[in-house]
Design an enzyme around this catalytic site. Structure first.
Site, short mmCIF file in Angstrom:
data_model
loop_
_atom_site.label_atom_id
_atom_site.label_comp_id
_atom_site.label_asym_id
_atom_site.label_seq_id
_atom_site.Cartn_x
_atom_site.Cartn_y
_atom_site.Cartn_z
N HIS A 46 0.87 -1.19 0.00
CA HIS A 46 0.00 0.00 0.00
C HIS A 46 0.90 1.23 0.00
O HIS A 46 1.66 1.46 0.95
CB HIS A 46 -0.91 0.00 1.23
CG HIS A 46 -1.95 -1.08 1.19
ND1 HIS A 46 -2.32 -1.81 2.28
CD2 HIS A 46 -2.66 -1.57 0.13
CE1 HIS A 46 -3.25 -2.68 1.91
NE2 HIS A 46 -3.47 -2.57 0.62
N SER A 47 0.79 2.01 -1.07
CA SER A 47 1.83 3.00 -1.34
C SER A 47 1.92 4.12 -0.31
O SER A 47 2.98 4.70 -0.12
CB SER A 47 1.62 3.58 -2.73
OG SER A 47 0.28 3.93 -2.94
N ARG A 48 0.83 4.44 0.35
CA ARG A 48 0.90 5.57 1.30
C ARG A 48 1.53 5.18 2.63
O ARG A 48 1.77 6.06 3.47
CB ARG A 48 -0.50 6.13 1.54
CG ARG A 48 -1.50 5.17 2.19
CD ARG A 48 -2.87 5.81 2.21
NE ARG A 48 -3.92 4.91 2.69
CZ ARG A 48 -5.21 5.26 2.71
NH1 ARG A 48 -5.59 6.44 2.25
NH2 ARG A 48 -6.12 4.42 3.15
N GLU A 49 1.83 3.91 2.83
CA GLU A 49 2.40 3.46 4.10
C GLU A 49 3.92 3.59 4.07
O GLU A 49 4.67 2.61 4.08
CB GLU A 49 1.92 2.01 4.36
CG GLU A 49 0.39 1.97 4.50
CD GLU A 49 -0.23 0.57 4.46
OE1 GLU A 49 0.53 -0.42 4.43
OE2 GLU A 49 -1.46 0.48 4.44
N ARG B 97 -3.38 4.74 -2.05
CA ARG B 97 -3.18 3.41 -1.46
C ARG B 97 -2.99 2.31 -2.51
O ARG B 97 -2.16 1.41 -2.35
CB ARG B 97 -4.42 3.09 -0.63
CG ARG B 97 -4.59 1.65 -0.17
CD ARG B 97 -5.96 1.50 0.51
NE ARG B 97 -6.32 0.13 0.76
CZ ARG B 97 -6.10 -0.53 1.90
NH1 ARG B 97 -5.49 0.07 2.88
NH2 ARG B 97 -6.51 -1.77 2.06
N ARG C 3 -5.93 -7.21 -1.94
CA ARG C 3 -7.25 -7.86 -2.04
C ARG C 3 -7.32 -8.65 -3.35
O ARG C 3 -8.36 -9.16 -3.70
CB ARG C 3 -8.38 -6.81 -2.04
CG ARG C 3 -8.48 -5.98 -0.78
CD ARG C 3 -8.92 -6.79 0.44
NE ARG C 3 -9.10 -5.93 1.61
CZ ARG C 3 -8.13 -5.53 2.42
NH1 ARG C 3 -6.87 -5.92 2.20
NH2 ARG C 3 -8.38 -4.76 3.47
N HIS D 57 2.86 -3.77 6.70
CA HIS D 57 1.93 -2.66 6.48
C HIS D 57 2.05 -1.65 7.62
O HIS D 57 2.77 -1.85 8.58
CB HIS D 57 0.49 -3.19 6.48
CG HIS D 57 0.19 -4.11 5.35
ND1 HIS D 57 -0.56 -3.73 4.27
CD2 HIS D 57 0.52 -5.41 5.13
CE1 HIS D 57 -0.66 -4.75 3.43
NE2 HIS D 57 -0.02 -5.78 3.92
N SER D 58 1.29 -0.57 7.52
CA SER D 58 1.08 0.31 8.66
C SER D 58 -0.36 0.80 8.53
O SER D 58 -0.93 0.76 7.44
CB SER D 58 2.06 1.48 8.66
OG SER D 58 1.72 2.42 7.66
N TYR D 59 -1.00 1.28 9.56
CA TYR D 59 -0.51 1.42 10.90
C TYR D 59 -1.47 0.70 11.84
O TYR D 59 -2.58 0.36 11.41
CB TYR D 59 -0.43 2.91 11.30
CG TYR D 59 -1.75 3.65 11.27
CD1 TYR D 59 -2.51 3.85 12.43
CD2 TYR D 59 -2.30 4.14 10.08
CE1 TYR D 59 -3.72 4.53 12.40
CE2 TYR D 59 -3.52 4.80 10.05
CZ TYR D 59 -4.21 4.98 11.20
OH TYR D 59 -5.43 5.65 11.15
N TYR E 76 -9.64 -7.24 11.04
CA TYR E 76 -10.97 -7.36 10.41
C TYR E 76 -10.91 -8.43 9.33
O TYR E 76 -9.82 -8.88 8.96
CB TYR E 76 -11.44 -6.03 9.81
CG TYR E 76 -10.40 -5.25 9.04
CD1 TYR E 76 -9.75 -5.77 7.92
CD2 TYR E 76 -10.06 -3.95 9.42
CE1 TYR E 76 -8.82 -5.03 7.21
CE2 TYR E 76 -9.12 -3.21 8.72
CZ TYR E 76 -8.52 -3.75 7.62
OH TYR E 76 -7.58 -3.03 6.93
N GLU F 60 1.52 -4.74 11.11
CA GLU F 60 1.06 -3.35 11.00
C GLU F 60 1.98 -2.54 11.90
O GLU F 60 1.96 -2.71 13.13
CB GLU F 60 -0.39 -3.20 11.48
CG GLU F 60 -1.44 -3.91 10.64
CD GLU F 60 -1.81 -3.19 9.36
OE1 GLU F 60 -1.41 -2.01 9.21
OE2 GLU F 60 -2.47 -3.80 8.51
#
Lengths: 93, 310
Positions: free
Chosen positions: B70-73, B128, B146, B197-199, B249, B271
């Protein structure tokens, strides 16, 4: 660069499944309206969502009208982005 | 761009060009231990690169680590870079790492979503997904976590292309996912996969798509507990742990579920920091502490993988 001035990240604490479902409806209704940073999962976990400045009044009204308690996690996203960009520039120098 | 990794700041965020340049220098400076593998091209035709840490030997048991799906992490890419540097620095000094690398290979994909990452620097910091598009569909991008063939299309993924968790038109439809699947499947001897990943500060294991416990649930639970304990000792940061579906989740079509179902028994998803003060905008001053503690958790999993061959 997209400007995020005035966009906020709201932290919502849902009390039960029904309230979580109301939060999920927000995305279904209009995906561009909110960007879930932490999606609605279970009542024990907070939900974080970025809300564009223009949508803040309607989203906050939606939360209030359904009894969803929220706090402001990030008051203005652009402030953090500017700081981040400055730090990168400084590091390069 | 820097011509040596000596002047690279590990406590700062970097662009894709800077990271790819660092990779080239890093490989050149440590060619006895590290090589660069090109495993495919992204939707926008960028190279997808993997670092291989190996002391030799054909097709050894291997450990996969990916960051930045996920690019924004951004903290995850930065952590991947720091850990790569840590491996070359610690090899020869750290007895555990030496044992690991004398038996196994480590593969690290630092920028798993290069198009999305480039876009976070050029246009939208909070992007993202990847950047793929389909004819006649207005919205861009597929959630690369996903898009895997593991409960594809189930709970916790979205069929709406405008959603941040859009699963894509079909499993492995995205070149960034297909490249990893082809590489890992072709290799055939991966024993652990860790996707970062984050966060939220969590260490998790399969399944995400189902509440059903995996057959070695107890082993993964205990290993996650040990990893979190090791992480906590570094800076006192608290992580929670458990299966993805019960801790975070339901999420379908995710990489670690695919890995587990493909026979990779030690599949974990991290995370990283924080729990919500800054979210995806974690200050660069937290890169090194985050990487230091993550490294201890990773080492715990790698050591267990080494000591429990299968």
């Amino acid at each position: 660069q997209v400007n995020f001035t005035g966009d906020q990240v709201l932290r919502v604490l849902a009390k039960n499944e029904k309230q979580l479902s109301l939060l999920r409806d927000l995305e279904t209704q209009k995906p561009q309206k909110v960007d879930f940073w932490r999606g609605p999962a279970r009542p024990s976990l907070p939900v974080d969502m970025r809300v564009p400045f223009s949508e803040l009044p309607s989203v906050k009204a939606y939360l209030k009208s359904h009894g969803l308690a929220y706090s402001i996690m990030i008051k203005d996203i652009q402030v953090l982005l500017d700081e981040e960009r400055d730090a990168m520039a400084k590091s390069r120098r | 761009l820097e011509r040596s990794t000596n002047s690279f700041s590990y406590s700062s965020y970097h662009t894709l060009d800077e990271i790819y340049s660092w990779i080239d220098n890093f490989v050149a400076e440590h060619s006895n231990l590290v090589s660069k593998i090109h495993i495919g091209k992204s939707f926008e035709n960028r190279s997808i690169l993997v670092l291989k840490f190996s002391t030799g030997g054909p097709n050894r048991p291997a450990i996969w680590i990916d960051t930045g799906i996920h690019s924004r992490e951004w903290i995850t890419h930065a952590t991947g870079i720091w850990i790569s540097q840590k491996i070359v620095n610690a090899y020869g000094k750290d007895h555990v790492l030496k044992r690991i690398l004398n038996t196994m290979d480590i593969f690290i994909e630092i920028v798993t979503n290069p198009d999305g990452f480039a876009f976070t620097h050029s246009m939208n910091r909070l992007w993202r997904k990847n950047k793929s598009s389909q004819p006649g569909i207005f919205c861009i991008g597929v959630d690369l976590n996903r898009n895997w063939k593991a409960g594809f299309g189930g709970n916790g993924s979205n069929k709406n292309p405008c959603s941040e968790t859009y699963r894509g038109p079909a499993p492995e439809s995205e070149p960034e996912v297909a490249a990893i699947v082809d590489f890992i499947t072709g290799h055939g001897n991966f024993k652990a996969m860790i996707s970062i990943h984050s966060y939220s500060q969590m260490v998790m294991y399969p399944y995400g798509h189902s509440l059903e416990p995996v057959p070695n649930h107890e082993e993964l639970f205990n290993l996650a507990k040990d990893a979190v304990k090791a992480l906590n000792k570094v800076h006192g940061i608290q992580y929670i742990f458990g299966s993805i579906s019960t801790t975070l989740y339901s999420a379908s079509g995710i990489s670690v579920d695919w890995a587990y179902d493909s026979g990779i028994k030690y599949a974990f998803s991290f995370e990283l920091r924080d729990t919500g003060q800054y979210g995806f905008l974690l200050p660069a001053s937290q890169i090194v502490p985050t990487a230091e503690e993550t490294w201890m958790a990773l080492q715990t999993i790698m050591k267990h993988t080494l000591n429990h061959p299968y």
